[in-house]
Design a protein around this motif. Sequence first.
Motif, PDB file in Angstrom:
ATOM      1  N   ASN A 187      46.527  34.452  -0.930  1.00  0.00           N
ATOM      2  CA  ASN A 187      47.058  33.056  -0.645  1.00  0.00           C
ATOM      3  C   ASN A 187      45.833  32.417  -1.894  1.00  0.00           C
ATOM      4  OD1 ASN A 187      48.991  33.300   0.884  1.00  0.00           O
ATOM      5  ND2 ASN A 187      48.498  32.739   2.573  1.00  0.00           N
ATOM      6  N   ARG A 190      46.841  33.166  -7.763  1.00  0.00           N
ATOM      7  CA  ARG A 190      47.782  32.348  -8.538  1.00  0.00           C
ATOM      8  C   ARG A 190      48.046  33.928  -8.650  1.00  0.00           C
ATOM      9  NH1 ARG A 190      44.298  28.503 -12.601  1.00  0.00           N
ATOM     10  NH2 ARG A 190      43.650  26.618 -11.509  1.00  0.00           N
ATOM     11  N   LYS A 191      49.567  33.820  -9.602  1.00  0.00           N
ATOM     12  CA  LYS A 191      50.271  34.663  -9.278  1.00  0.00           C
ATOM     13  C   LYS A 191      50.385  35.937 -10.459  1.00  0.00           C
ATOM     14  CE  LYS A 191      55.295  36.048 -10.304  1.00  0.00           C
ATOM     15  NZ  LYS A 191      55.024  36.785 -12.000  1.00  0.00           N
ATOM     16  N   TYR A 192      49.744  35.059 -11.635  1.00  0.00           N
ATOM     17  CA  TYR A 192      48.810  36.177 -12.763  1.00  0.00           C
ATOM     18  C   TYR A 192      48.092  37.391 -11.897  1.00  0.00           C
ATOM     19  CZ  TYR A 192      45.745  31.923 -14.216  1.00  0.00           C
ATOM     20  OH  TYR A 192      44.760  31.183 -14.455  1.00  0.00           O
ATOM     21  N   GLU A 193      46.609  36.127 -10.992  1.00  0.00           N
ATOM     22  CA  GLU A 193      45.357  36.886 -10.739  1.00  0.00           C
ATOM     23  C   GLU A 193      46.390  37.435 -10.073  1.00  0.00           C
ATOM     24  OE1 GLU A 193      42.782  32.646 -11.232  1.00  0.00           O
ATOM     25  OE2 GLU A 193      44.125  32.907  -9.494  1.00  0.00           O
ATOM     26  N   PHE A 194      46.457  37.566  -8.973  1.00  0.00           N
ATOM     27  CA  PHE A 194      46.851  39.063  -7.693  1.00  0.00           C
ATOM     28  C   PHE A 194      47.477  39.566  -9.368  1.00  0.00           C
ATOM     29  CE2 PHE A 194      50.529  36.407  -6.589  1.00  0.00           C
ATOM     30  CZ  PHE A 194      51.872  36.840  -6.483  1.00  0.00           C
ATOM     31  N   GLU A 195      48.548  39.530  -9.868  1.00  0.00           N
ATOM     32  CA  GLU A 195      48.769  40.688 -11.146  1.00  0.00           C
ATOM     33  C   GLU A 195      47.899  41.728 -11.290  1.00  0.00           C
ATOM     34  OE1 GLU A 195      53.489  38.387 -11.652  1.00  0.00           O
ATOM     35  OE2 GLU A 195      51.584  38.196 -12.758  1.00  0.00           O
ATOM     36  N   GLN A 210      63.129  39.136  -6.630  1.00  0.00           N
ATOM     37  CA  GLN A 210      62.946  38.074  -6.910  1.00  0.00           C
ATOM     38  C   GLN A 210      62.060  37.461  -5.715  1.00  0.00           C
ATOM     39  OE1 GLN A 210      63.954  35.379  -9.971  1.00  0.00           O
ATOM     40  NE2 GLN A 210      62.435  33.617  -8.909  1.00  0.00           N
ATOM     41  N   TYR A 213      59.542  39.740  -3.843  1.00  0.00           N
ATOM     42  CA  TYR A 213      58.474  39.877  -4.799  1.00  0.00           C
ATOM     43  C   TYR A 213      57.338  39.727  -4.216  1.00  0.00           C
ATOM     44  CZ  TYR A 213      55.280  40.626  -8.856  1.00  0.00           C
ATOM     45  OH  TYR A 213      53.847  41.241  -9.835  1.00  0.00           O
ATOM     46  N   TYR A 214      56.529  38.726  -3.681  1.00  0.00           N
ATOM     47  CA  TYR A 214      55.207  37.995  -3.234  1.00  0.00           C
ATOM     48  C   TYR A 214      55.266  39.241  -2.437  1.00  0.00           C
ATOM     49  CZ  TYR A 214      51.793  34.936  -1.991  1.00  0.00           C
ATOM     50  OH  TYR A 214      51.090  33.948  -1.347  1.00  0.00           O
ATOM     51  N   CYS A 217      54.238  41.756  -3.150  1.00  0.00           N
ATOM     52  CA  CYS A 217      52.492  42.579  -4.048  1.00  0.00           C
ATOM     53  C   CYS A 217      51.136  42.508  -2.944  1.00  0.00           C
ATOM     54  CB  CYS A 217      52.611  41.172  -4.650  1.00  0.00           C
ATOM     55  SG  CYS A 217      53.824  41.068  -6.506  1.00  0.00           S
TER      56      CYS A 217
END
Length: 288
Positions: A187, A190-195, A210, A213-214, A217
């Motif tokens: 938590n 950020r999105k790009y970080e966990f990606e 969509q 997706y969270y 991941c």
Amino acid sequence: MTTENMINKMFTVNSLKKIIGEQNNRIYKRTVSSVIEPKNEVSTNLDALKIVYKYMSKNHRNEYFYKNTLINKILLGRHSVRTSTAIRELPILNNILDLLIINGIGQVYEIKTGLDNLLRLQDQLNAYYMVFSYCNVVTDVSHLSAVKELLAKTPTGIILLTNRDTLHVEKEAVEFNDKLNSRTMFNVLRKYEFENILMSEYGILPETTQSKYYEACFELFERINLKKSQEYMLKELKKRNPIDETNYKQFKNVPKEIKSLVYFSDYKNKEYNELNDFLESKYIKGDS
């Protein structure tokens, strides 16, 4: 408005930007006027800022003063701004972590000024240990005995901001991993970080709707060993460093009194030039 309230309003990221842009000169001029003494020589705006900061040191060591001291003495004094990253006010569960400095490991600095109480401290530390393995409480002599008693049998470090504005380690922080939690770490990202983390670990991202997706991941993130996922997380958080080769020289010349304000402002060349022009400009006395 009291001098202390004016100082609190003046030393914020947004306020400094407005002062430099001459959109908020009233609070700036009133603050300087309220602390200035006949013996003070004030030629430039830098002189004025130094006088206010000196007043803070003697009379009003607020949260900004603590954070700025930590930035100057630990991020810049002990480490290097090129290889370390500071993050402020990071939300963790229902808490806001005061300051995190990443230099290989992540060190949490929870600030308890003489103006604060200790009521929520234990809950705050419990939350931070779900994400980070090293936590410190930074306080002054008014809280020192109580903090020592509260943290005596814990892995939490204790740092005293002395009356001479130095940082004295009363108790070293010890690594503590028992509370690490995948969900809480996830938590923070950020999105790009966990990606980035999932691509590093698996080489793929989940293919799903969509809305799902969270969680998809997170299911992949949760499978990673806790210490390894923490290492991944710290690597991503460290990339948030606002100082690089394009602005290092300009940042290095920023006066210590406003170092943390500028660090957390993500200034570009234009903003650094405007700051320098402001600091070198003649201070024009305002109404008290």
